[in-house]
Write a protein that holds these residues in place. Structure first.
Motif, PDB file in Angstrom:
ATOM      1  N   TRP A   1      -4.473  -2.680  21.639  1.00  0.00           N
ATOM      2  CA  TRP A   1      -3.330  -2.638  20.711  1.00  0.00           C
ATOM      3  C   TRP A   1      -3.199  -3.959  19.967  1.00  0.00           C
ATOM      4  O   TRP A   1      -2.949  -3.974  18.765  1.00  0.00           O
ATOM      5  N   LYS A   2      -3.396  -5.038  20.700  1.00  0.00           N
ATOM      6  CA  LYS A   2      -3.316  -6.357  20.059  1.00  0.00           C
ATOM      7  C   LYS A   2      -4.347  -6.440  18.928  1.00  0.00           C
ATOM      8  O   LYS A   2      -4.062  -6.939  17.846  1.00  0.00           O
ATOM      9  N   GLU A   3      -5.555  -5.937  19.241  1.00  0.00           N
ATOM     10  CA  GLU A   3      -6.624  -5.984  18.250  1.00  0.00           C
ATOM     11  C   GLU A   3      -6.281  -5.151  17.016  1.00  0.00           C
ATOM     12  O   GLU A   3      -6.419  -5.597  15.889  1.00  0.00           O
ATOM     13  N   VAL A   4      -5.814  -3.897  17.285  1.00  0.00           N
ATOM     14  CA  VAL A   4      -5.466  -2.990  16.178  1.00  0.00           C
ATOM     15  C   VAL A   4      -4.364  -3.610  15.330  1.00  0.00           C
ATOM     16  O   VAL A   4      -4.446  -3.657  14.105  1.00  0.00           O
TER      17      VAL A   4
ATOM     18  N   HIS B   1       3.005   0.223   8.748  1.00  0.00           N
ATOM     19  CA  HIS B   1       3.108   1.003   9.992  1.00  0.00           C
ATOM     20  C   HIS B   1       2.983   0.112  11.235  1.00  0.00           C
ATOM     21  O   HIS B   1       3.809   0.183  12.142  1.00  0.00           O
ATOM     22  N   TYR B   2       1.940  -0.728  11.246  1.00  0.00           N
ATOM     23  CA  TYR B   2       1.690  -1.515  12.464  1.00  0.00           C
ATOM     24  C   TYR B   2       2.663  -2.669  12.639  1.00  0.00           C
ATOM     25  O   TYR B   2       2.655  -3.352  13.655  1.00  0.00           O
ATOM     26  N   LYS B   3       3.511  -2.898  11.650  1.00  0.00           N
ATOM     27  CA  LYS B   3       4.541  -3.913  11.790  1.00  0.00           C
ATOM     28  C   LYS B   3       5.861  -3.257  12.197  1.00  0.00           C
ATOM     29  O   LYS B   3       6.800  -3.921  12.612  1.00  0.00           O
TER      30      LYS B   3
ATOM     31  N   ARG C   1      -5.726  -6.384  13.305  1.00  0.00           N
ATOM     32  CA  ARG C   1      -6.586  -5.971  12.209  1.00  0.00           C
ATOM     33  C   ARG C   1      -5.774  -5.407  11.044  1.00  0.00           C
ATOM     34  O   ARG C   1      -6.118  -5.566   9.896  1.00  0.00           O
ATOM     35  N   PHE C   2      -4.687  -4.701  11.359  1.00  0.00           N
ATOM     36  CA  PHE C   2      -3.915  -4.077  10.294  1.00  0.00           C
ATOM     37  C   PHE C   2      -2.602  -4.802  10.022  1.00  0.00           C
ATOM     38  O   PHE C   2      -1.672  -4.244   9.479  1.00  0.00           O
ATOM     39  N   SER C   3      -2.513  -6.055  10.435  1.00  0.00           N
ATOM     40  CA  SER C   3      -1.266  -6.769  10.212  1.00  0.00           C
ATOM     41  C   SER C   3      -1.198  -7.238   8.766  1.00  0.00           C
ATOM     42  O   SER C   3      -2.151  -7.094   8.007  1.00  0.00           O
ATOM     43  N   THR C   4      -0.071  -7.839   8.402  1.00  0.00           N
ATOM     44  CA  THR C   4       0.048  -8.354   7.043  1.00  0.00           C
ATOM     45  C   THR C   4      -0.990  -9.458   6.816  1.00  0.00           C
ATOM     46  O   THR C   4      -1.351  -9.743   5.688  1.00  0.00           O
TER      47      THR C   4
ATOM     48  N   GLU D   1      -3.847   1.401   0.794  1.00  0.00           N
ATOM     49  CA  GLU D   1      -3.974   1.887   2.173  1.00  0.00           C
ATOM     50  C   GLU D   1      -3.802   0.729   3.171  1.00  0.00           C
ATOM     51  O   GLU D   1      -3.177   0.886   4.224  1.00  0.00           O
ATOM     52  N   LEU D   2      -4.335  -0.406   2.784  1.00  0.00           N
ATOM     53  CA  LEU D   2      -4.211  -1.599   3.635  1.00  0.00           C
ATOM     54  C   LEU D   2      -2.723  -1.933   3.837  1.00  0.00           C
ATOM     55  O   LEU D   2      -2.278  -2.228   4.960  1.00  0.00           O
ATOM     56  N   ALA D   3      -1.961  -1.843   2.746  1.00  0.00           N
ATOM     57  CA  ALA D   3      -0.529  -2.132   2.818  1.00  0.00           C
ATOM     58  C   ALA D   3       0.171  -1.088   3.683  1.00  0.00           C
ATOM     59  O   ALA D   3       1.048  -1.429   4.497  1.00  0.00           O
TER      60      ALA D   3
END
Ligand SMILES: Nc1ncnc2c1ncn2[C@@H]1O[C@H](COP(=O)(O)OP(=O)(O)OP(=O)(O)O)[C@@H](O)[C@H]1O
Ligand SMILES: [Mg+2]
Length: 513
Positions: A189-192, A243-245, A195-198, A236-238
């Motif tokens: 989860w930390k990795e995901v 979501h991940y934030k 990877r998808f953080s701001t 999509e990146l945004a």
């Protein structure tokens, strides 16, 4: 029945009751350490002994280990040593009145536990299939010495103890696995999230900072967000960063490409379908249910048909779905993030997008800047990507020459960040030195050095500059898409009709581009 027989039967009943109670207690203890203590304590009382010990066999290390009764420290020793070792290796019961005179006796255990053993009765502990898992001993009988009757009682207790130990060991193993899985899961989860953080959204210009700030501000609120921007600007990146934030980060992120959704599949894709609705149809979960509790990413929302828009709007209003072929309303809790490179307001004016749906989707609007709007970021981003791809391909670090940098800043980048990524990847593969010269750049970029800087221009000139840029962008897009007008229009964020109109205005014939 004579009195002697009667009292012996009573004793047996009494003993059976005691054994049963001990078994119940053993079977409800799942902690291995506590169980071993319990077995030894009960055996001590039941057998009229002074102490009991349980040695478990560690096959991997070829050792016996024990947690001696009454809380002493664990002891480990070679599985071939002592009376415990002899029992564990031969599987035979050993009953000794005076261990001090028995050559098999291993004094070290008494020395380490500070106890003096005199008499000893030891049996092997066996699993259900007969495999020996250790040795069970009672020490120093208080009155007299251990007899055959004691052996029988200890064997009965040992059989039950072995089952309880096996269960506790299994439970302990499962707990260890569970803890390990939980740890691995947390790590993943930390990795995901990383990877998808701001932090994955690169750029240091004001416009990118404004996007990051907005994402931060909305992270804890479940409002629907519309993300707009040209192709390849990181919509999509945004969406993933939002979501991940968010508080929904550990719930599903489900993406649906609205452009690839045929009219006939809209309902089943969105809401799911019951088994047997048509021959051979299996029950399938719809995107809304799959995203329940989490986020549904509606990509290319501008390409959703009007009928599909109506269906989507109803779910967003009522927060309830129904499977195709089902009659039961199913409540759903879904946050939507939508993305498009179309101008939805002009789609509304044209009558191809519902205004009511637009306002539902666009509670918050995130506008991803085109690369040419953040020109000052381009050299930094380009060099960062070069360094990354060099690392990936184990090449010496590369960088852009000042001329190449300037040409990159001048270029219009119709494919935005994606095009920048592709160009830098290509350069890492095609350039042999560690400096990228202007001539190494793709043809379109080499030619772009003539763009007029708009900053010092008058309003009349500005119009000309914009037209000039527009013309060049259209030519580049057509060239890059090998004259495919539909594709070029998509890259430019135009409809095909809009592109053709502009081509006419600028007198661009397909072959010219
Ligand atoms: N600001 C950025 N920082 C880092 N990478 C970016 C950025 N913007 C875009 N990218 C990268 O560019 C590529 C395209 O991004 P993405 O797919 O999110 O764009 P998009 O706007 O959804 O494009 P399209 O409209 O074609 O679907 C991806 O590899 C993404 O990681
Ligand atoms: Mg996209």
């Amino acid at each position: 029945m004579n009195p002697t027989n009667q009292s012996s039967t009573q004793n047996q009943v009494h003993l059976a009751e005691k054994l049963l109670k001990i078994c119940q207690r053993m079977n409800s203890e799942r902690d291995l350490g506590a169980l071993l203590d319990l077995i030894c304590n009960e055996a001590t009382k039941l057998m009229g002994a002074d102490r009991a010990s349980l040695f478990l066999l560690d096959r991997e290390r070829g050792e016996l280990w024990s947690k001696v009764a009454l809380g002493s420290e664990a002891i480990r020793f070679d599985a071939r040593l002592g009376i415990a070792g002899a029992v564990a290796t031969t599987g035979q019961t050993i009953n000794v009145d005076d261990v001090q005179r028995d050559p098999r006796f291993y004094r070290e255990i008494d020395l380490r536990s500070g106890y003096q053993t005199q008499s000893l009765l030891a049996i092997p502990l066996r699993m259900h299939e007969g495999e020996i898992i250790g040795t069970f001993e009672v020490l120093n009988k208080k009155i007299g010495s251990f007899n055959e009757n004691d052996e029988e009682i200890l064997k009965a207790l040992g059989a039950q103890a072995a089952i309880a130990i096996e269960t506790a060991q299994l439970v302990e193993g499962m707990k260890r696995n569970r803890d390990q899985l939980q740890e691995e899961n947390a790590q993943l989860w930390k990795e995901v999230e990383g990877r998808f953080s701001t932090q994955s959204i690169l750029g240091s210009s004001e416009k990118i900072h404004a996007v990051l700030k907005l994402i931060d501000q909305i992270s804890n609120s479940p409002v629907n967000v519309l993300i707009t921007g040209e192709s390849g600007t990181g919509k999509e990146l945004a969406a993933k960063a939002i979501h991940y934030k968010s508080l929904r980060a550990r719930k599903p992120f489900v993406a649906l490409n609205c452009a690839a959704l045929p009219e006939s599949l809209v309902e089943s894709e969105l809401f799911g379908i019951e088994r047997g609705v048509a021959t051979g149809v299996e029950r399938r979960l719809g995107k809304f249910e799959a995203a329940n509790g989490g986020t549904l990413f509606l990509d290319e929302i501008g390409d959703l048909s009007l009928t599909a828009q109506a269906k989507l709007l109803r779910v967003l209003q009522e927060r309830v779905i129904e499977h195709v072929g089902g009659r039961k309303p199913i409540p759903v809790d879904v946050r939507t993030l939508s993305a498009t490179n179309k101008n939805l307001e002009s789609e509304i004016r044209k009558g191809t997008f519902r205004e009511d749906l637009y306002y539902r989707l666009k509670v918050i609007h995130v506008q991803m800047p085109a690369l040419r709007e953040i020109r000052q970021d381009i050299p930094g981003l380009a060099n960062y990507l070069l360094a990354n791809y060099c690392r990936e391909t184990k090449k010496e670090p590369m960088h852009l020459s000042p001329q190449a940098s300037a040409a990159c800043m001048d270029y219009s980048w119709p494919g935005n960040f994606r095009e920048l990524e592709n160009e830098m990847r290509r350069l890492v593969l095609s350039v042999s030195g560690n400096t990228v010269a202007q001539e190494d750049l793709s043809e379109a970029m080499r030619r772009s050095g003539t763009t007029v800087a708009a900053s010092s221009s008058t309003p009349r000139l500005l119009k000309e500059v914009v037209s000039e840029m527009e013309k060049r962008m259209i030519q580049e897009a057509l060239q890059q898409s090998k004259q495919n007008q539909l594709h070029a229009a998509k890259v430019l964020g135009l409809s095909r009709h809009g592109l053709i109109k502009k081509m006419k205005r600028y007198n661009i014939r397909p072959r010219d581009a």
